[in-house]
Design an enzyme around this catalytic site. Sequence first.
Site: not given
Length: 264
Positions: A144, A157
Site C-alpha cells: 500500500s 496498518y
Amino acid sequence: MSRKLEGKKIMITGASSGLGVEIAKKCAQQGAILLLVGRNESRLEAIVQECCILGAREVLAYPYDLRNVHEIPSLINSVNEKAEGIDVLINNAGFGLFERLDQTSIQTVQDMFNVNVLSLIILTKSVIPIMKRGNKAHIINIASQAGKLATPKSSIYSATKFAVIGFSNSLRMELAEENIAVTVINPGPIDTSFFDQADSSGTYAKSVKRYMLNPEKVASKTVQSIFTNKREINLPAWMNGLAKIHTLFPSIVEAVGKKGFHSK
C-alpha cells in the site's frame, strides 16, 4: 488479449472480495488454473463459477482464515498435492482499521499482523521450495502507499505495509538467482469493501472518494506484471510522488498535509 497465463497455476489470497476477485477474473480470462483462498466460503464458490465462465482452465477454492498462521504450511501442502505446482503467488489478503493506537485492542493488532504480514511471509516461505522445481515463478505482494507514507489513525496498518515492502525488497535479492521474480504493488485507496471495516463511519471513504482507484484497473496492472521483472507498481503516480517528497522533507509534508491526514 495476451494468453501468457494459459495453464499457469496462480494462487490468490483474499480472493473472495475486492481486488482479489478482480485479479482472479483477469487471470481467468487468460486461461489460468486458479487456486483461490478466502474466508467467505459462499462468496468463494460464486467466484469459482464466474471464473470458470470467464475461461479459467480450472478453479480450486480453499476456504481459509489466514489469522490461523500455524496451519498455513498444511494449506500449501494440500494445494500443491491437488494442483501439482504453484507458478504464481499473489499475496492479496489484508485488512485495516482506522483508529488511534490508544483505542486499538491488542487482539486487533495481532490479527492485523497475522493477516497482513505473518501469513504473507509463511505463505511465501512455504511456496518457494515448490516454485524452485519449476522453470519460472513469481511472487506478488499487495502492499500500500500507506507503507510509504504513514498517516494518523493507521499506525498498525501502515506498520504492516511497511513490513511487506521491506520483506519484498529483501526477498527479491534472495531469489534473484532462483528465477523467481518478486513484485510489490503499492496502491492508494481502492474503491472496494475494504473501507466497510477500516472506516465504519464512512468519513474517510467519503473524503477520498474522488481519489479512489478503480479495482479493475489495479487488477489489470497487477496481472500485466506477472512474469516480468517489475520491482514495484505505485498507484496513483501523484501519491507515490508525495511519498518520495515526504522522504526528503517530512516536516514540510506533514505540516502542509495535516488537515488531509487527519480526515479519517
